[in-house]
Design a protein around this motif. Structure first.
Motif, short mmCIF file in Angstrom:
data_model
loop_
_atom_site.label_atom_id
_atom_site.label_comp_id
_atom_site.label_asym_id
_atom_site.label_seq_id
_atom_site.Cartn_x
_atom_site.Cartn_y
_atom_site.Cartn_z
N GLU A 46 0.31 -1.34 0.39
CA GLU A 46 0.01 0.15 -0.22
C GLU A 46 1.01 1.34 0.16
O GLU A 46 2.04 0.65 0.58
CB GLU A 46 -0.41 0.31 1.93
CG GLU A 46 -1.99 0.84 1.29
CD GLU A 46 -2.61 0.60 2.62
OE1 GLU A 46 -4.06 0.69 2.44
OE2 GLU A 46 -2.11 1.14 3.72
N SER A 47 0.05 2.42 -0.98
CA SER A 47 1.10 3.03 -0.70
C SER A 47 1.38 4.46 0.36
O SER A 47 0.66 4.16 1.25
CB SER A 47 1.05 4.67 -1.82
OG SER A 47 -0.78 4.37 -1.61
N PHE A 48 2.04 5.17 0.31
CA PHE A 48 2.28 5.41 2.33
C PHE A 48 0.89 7.09 2.30
O PHE A 48 0.69 6.69 3.34
CB PHE A 48 3.27 6.93 2.10
CG PHE A 48 5.20 6.00 1.94
CD1 PHE A 48 5.02 5.78 2.95
CD2 PHE A 48 5.77 5.96 1.09
CE1 PHE A 48 6.67 4.20 3.72
CE2 PHE A 48 7.49 5.13 1.49
CZ PHE A 48 7.46 4.67 1.74
N ASP A 49 0.48 7.29 1.75
CA ASP A 49 -0.15 8.02 1.74
C ASP A 49 -1.78 7.09 2.17
O ASP A 49 -3.10 7.87 2.34
CB ASP A 49 -0.21 9.08 0.83
CG ASP A 49 -0.98 8.59 -0.48
OD1 ASP A 49 -1.41 7.31 -0.70
OD2 ASP A 49 -1.60 9.35 -1.29
N SER A 50 -1.82 5.62 1.75
CA SER A 50 -3.03 4.25 2.07
C SER A 50 -4.32 5.21 0.84
O SER A 50 -5.02 4.32 0.91
CB SER A 50 -3.95 4.60 3.21
OG SER A 50 -2.45 4.53 4.51
N ASN A 51 -3.39 5.94 -0.17
CA ASN A 51 -4.55 6.52 -1.76
C ASN A 51 -4.53 4.89 -2.05
O ASN A 51 -5.48 5.66 -3.39
CB ASN A 51 -4.54 7.62 -2.04
CG ASN A 51 -4.72 8.75 -0.54
OD1 ASN A 51 -5.87 8.39 0.21
ND2 ASN A 51 -3.95 9.54 -1.25
N TYR A 52 -3.00 4.29 -2.52
CA TYR A 52 -2.85 3.47 -3.68
C TYR A 52 -2.86 2.20 -3.35
O TYR A 52 -1.62 2.19 -1.83
CB TYR A 52 -2.21 4.37 -5.12
CG TYR A 52 -3.15 5.71 -5.26
CD1 TYR A 52 -3.50 5.61 -6.85
CD2 TYR A 52 -3.11 6.47 -5.25
CE1 TYR A 52 -4.14 6.30 -6.98
CE2 TYR A 52 -3.35 7.55 -5.04
CZ TYR A 52 -3.89 7.67 -6.83
OH TYR A 52 -4.21 8.69 -7.42
N TYR A 53 -2.51 1.58 -4.02
CA TYR A 53 -1.18 0.17 -4.23
C TYR A 53 -0.46 0.36 -5.07
O TYR A 53 -0.79 0.63 -5.68
CB TYR A 53 -2.12 -1.15 -4.42
CG TYR A 53 -3.30 -1.69 -3.05
CD1 TYR A 53 -2.63 -1.35 -2.29
CD2 TYR A 53 -4.47 -2.71 -4.07
CE1 TYR A 53 -4.46 -2.18 -0.79
CE2 TYR A 53 -5.19 -3.31 -2.95
CZ TYR A 53 -5.19 -3.23 -1.44
OH TYR A 53 -6.27 -3.66 -0.83
N VAL A 54 0.24 -0.39 -4.62
CA VAL A 54 2.25 -0.24 -5.26
C VAL A 54 1.94 -1.83 -5.79
O VAL A 54 2.51 -2.81 -5.31
CB VAL A 54 3.34 0.10 -3.93
CG1 VAL A 54 4.68 0.39 -4.68
CG2 VAL A 54 2.48 1.89 -3.05
N ALA A 55 2.65 -1.21 -6.94
CA ALA A 55 3.13 -2.30 -7.80
C ALA A 55 4.62 -2.02 -8.50
O ALA A 55 4.49 -0.87 -8.91
CB ALA A 55 1.68 -2.64 -9.09
N HIS A 56 5.16 -2.67 -9.28
CA HIS A 56 5.87 -2.67 -9.89
C HIS A 56 6.31 -2.95 -11.03
O HIS A 56 5.65 -4.84 -11.22
CB HIS A 56 7.21 -3.35 -9.54
CG HIS A 56 7.35 -2.48 -8.26
ND1 HIS A 56 7.13 -2.66 -6.56
CD2 HIS A 56 8.40 -1.28 -7.80
CE1 HIS A 56 8.02 -1.58 -5.64
NE2 HIS A 56 8.43 -0.82 -6.56
N ASN A 57 6.86 -2.68 -12.45
CA ASN A 57 6.58 -3.44 -13.61
C ASN A 57 8.00 -3.74 -13.99
O ASN A 57 8.82 -4.64 -12.94
CB ASN A 57 6.30 -2.28 -14.13
CG ASN A 57 7.32 -1.46 -14.93
OD1 ASN A 57 8.77 -1.61 -14.50
ND2 ASN A 57 7.17 -0.47 -15.47
N PRO A 58 8.16 -5.14 -15.04
CA PRO A 58 9.13 -6.01 -15.13
C PRO A 58 10.48 -5.09 -14.96
O PRO A 58 11.34 -5.70 -14.74
CB PRO A 58 8.47 -6.11 -16.47
CG PRO A 58 7.56 -6.72 -16.60
CD PRO A 58 7.02 -5.30 -16.18
N PHE A 59 10.33 -3.90 -15.09
CA PHE A 59 11.85 -3.16 -14.63
C PHE A 59 11.80 -2.22 -13.18
O PHE A 59 12.82 -1.37 -12.72
CB PHE A 59 11.72 -2.10 -15.63
CG PHE A 59 11.76 -2.75 -16.95
CD1 PHE A 59 12.55 -3.03 -17.84
CD2 PHE A 59 10.35 -1.69 -17.54
CE1 PHE A 59 12.07 -3.73 -19.47
CE2 PHE A 59 10.73 -2.77 -18.72
CZ PHE A 59 10.66 -3.71 -19.54
#
Length: 596
Positions: free
Chosen positions: A457-470
């Motif tokens: 979860e993002s620090f501001d709790s507004n989003y989920y955090v994902a990562h692309n292949p890079f």
């Protein structure tokens, strides 16, 4: 005899008056008395009654707050210490105020980190908290004045954290700072199969080695972690398998597992590129073994590597970084673009070596993310030296750049060198930061369709955090169904450090595990060895630490040896018991002969 005592009682029965019930009558009345059943309000109250008082000094029942500073290696150590304490019965809490003991896991890289550590010790003492210190600061300088009288657990002794905590709770000061060795050879550290509580249940951090081969003049971590010591490949692969698959249940088929639901593995150490040089292997060999056990929908992220040790493996590293289950990401610290400064740092490479690594990987691994570190104001750095560093950043426009103002660490050679004025160091740090923020590395990616793995979860709790292949950060909507999944998104916005993506409705979703991940605070790695510990015949269950039952009696842990510390422990205890029995028998018969 006084006059007041005119009559003398003949017997105790004379106390009974004529009005009192006779024995026969008393028995008759007892038959008509019915016991009243005392009802308890709830099971919750029953459990609360069984709880020991908060100020109890019985080890294994207190609440412990753990604070970790620094790198992912330090975070991994913190996870292992939390897991062992929870497995023993302690309650790991996020509330420092309610904790009985603070376990402070320190970082010695920069002065501000140590300042925070020192201030936390002072705050704990002011709050009358018990304190145990861990990490690189006390390991490197245990005799500092502000550490006097406090318990310390060394970086290679984290498997004995329960012992140190127990003794500290009893009011004793304990220090375990030794190194682990096997036939005189230094080992990587504590066992990798110890219980742990992951900070993020979806991410497994694995330390592949400890220490390094360098002797950088500014580095204090070397004083704490020492020379390179690598874990065997088999142990690292087993740890990865456990993270994805779990452990087999006793007496069950191999497919019956305690699934732990991990979907991302981080490999960490002070220098991952140097892995294996002390045990006759190398990093590419380890990585090829690891990718074999990574399931579809999961990813591996490689940690920091210094340029000298990656140069000879560039071809193989490029192949590995192109693997679909390995992030095309590499953290290669350059520290300075001046060869004279690098020589004073004793970095054992020149700027041309760094450029060769970056250029080769950019060509062979299209889109790769190269992250780097730079130190501003190292002793002896001239304006010309600093301008070379600015040109390097302008050339490569690193999307991830860690800028550090130089801080002289006590006991390091760099601390004794002529220092750059503080105002100059501050200005150079500001100038480099302005350059870094002058470009946006992700603007050209708006409109792309990307595959991303959602892990936090993002620090501001507004989003989920994902990562692309890079391993570029992509923010996605907070849909609980996305957590731990690999999904496709359309990129619709870009910032300096992130992109924003909207999930594609018709895209396939990949899930790395067939089971849900462990709950936050749940203990990982409780194998049968730990589940069948000698705890009054009861079995442990993997559960959040706050709910682990306190059923451990101190007497059942001979010499404070925990299951993961015992090697032939049962035989040792049996031998000691038989020896004591023999002594008692001899004393008994010796006493009988003396009487005769």
């Amino acid at each position: 005899m006084p006059a007041a005592c005119e009559s003398v009682l003949e017997d105790i029965e004379d106390i009974v008056s004529a009005e009192d019930l006779k024995p026969h009558d008393r028995q008759f009345v007892r038959r008509n008395v019915f016991p009243k059943v005392r009802k308890r309000n709830s099971q919750k109250n029953v459990q609360a009654d069984d709880e020991p008082p908060s100020d109890s000094i019985i080890p294994g029942v207190q609440k412990i707050w753990i604070r970790t500073w620094g790198c992912s290696h330090n975070n991994s150590d913190g996870e292992y210490m939390a897991g062992q304490l929870a497995a023993y019965g302690y309650k790991i809490t996020d509330n420092s105020a309610e904790a009985d003991l603070w376990l402070l896991n320190s970082c010695t890289v920069k002065n501000p980190a140590e300042d925070h550590f020192r201030n936390s010790i002072k705050k704990a003492q002011e709050g009358k908290k018990k304190v145990v210190l861990a990490g690189c600061v006390p390991q490197a300088q245990p005799r500092q004045e502000y550490l006097k009288g406090l318990s310390i657990i060394g970086v290679q002794q984290i498997d004995r954290v329960v012992e140190v905590v127990e003794e500290t709770i009893k009011g004793h000061s304990v220090r375990l700072l030794g190194q682990k060795k096997d036939n005189g050879k230094r080992l990587g550290g504590a066992r990798l199969d110890l219980p742990k509580i992951r900070k993020n249940p979806l991410i497994e951090i694995i330390s592949i080695n400890t220490g390094c081969l360098n002797a950088c003049t500014y580095c204090k971590t070397k004083h704490a972690r020492g020379d390179l010591a690598s874990y065997p490949i088999e142990e690292l692969v087993d740890r990865a398998k456990q993270s994805f698959q779990g452990k087999c249940r006793a007496g069950s088929k191999p497919k019956s597992m305690f699934h732990e639901g991990v979907c991302e593995i981080w490999l960490t150490s002070e220098d991952t590129g140097a892995y294996g040089r002390d045990i006759g292997t190398d990093l590419p060999t380890l990585l090829w073994k690891l990718v074999e056990v990574i399931p579809e929908g999961a990813m591996l992220r490689l940690g920091m590597t210094n340029p000298p040790y990656i140069l000879e493996h560039l071809e193989e590293m490029a192949k590995i970084l192109n693997h679909p289950r390995v992030y095309a990401f590499l953290h290669i610290p350059v520290q300075s673009a001046s060869d004279s400064v690098l020589m004073d740092m004793k970095r054992e490479y020149c700027v041309a070596d760094f450029k060769q690594v970056v250029d080769f990987l950019k060509e062979k691994v299209p889109g790769i993310t190269i992250a780097t570190d730079i130190i501003c104001g190292f002793p002896g750095e001239t304006d010309e030296d600093f301008q070379e560093t600015m040109k390097l950043v302008e050339l490569y426009r690193f999307p991830s750049l860690f800028i550090n103002q130089f801080y002289p660490r006590p006991g390091t050679p760099a601390a004794k060198m002529p220092q750059v004025p503080a105002a100059v160091k501050k200005q150079r740090t500001k100038d480099l930061s302005q350059l870094f923020h002058s470009y946006n590395p992700y603007d050209h990616k708006v409109g792309e369709r990307q595959r991303v793995l959602v892990t936090e979860e993002s620090f501001d709790s507004n989003y989920y955090v994902a990562h692309n292949p890079f391993y570029e950060q992509v923010l996605v909507p907070k849909d609980p169904l996305l957590m731990g999944k690999m999904v496709e998104v359309n990129i619709y916005e870009a910032g300096k450090h992130f992109m924003k993506g909207e999930p594609v409705s018709d895209a396939r979703v990949h899930t790395a595990s067939i089971r849900r991940p462990l709950a936050k605070g749940e203990v990982s790695g409780l194998t049968e060895e730990f589940r069948r510990s000698p705890q009054n015949g009861t079995n442990w269950k993997a559960q959040p630490s706050a709910e682990i039952p306190v059923k451990t009696q101190l007497s059942s842990w001979m010499a404070l040896q925990l299951p993961w510390q015992q090697e032939g422990g049962g035989l040792k205890i049996l031998s000691v018991s038989l020896a004591l029995l023999a002594v008692l028998v001899m004393l008994y018969y010796g006493g009988m002969k003396t009487e005769q």
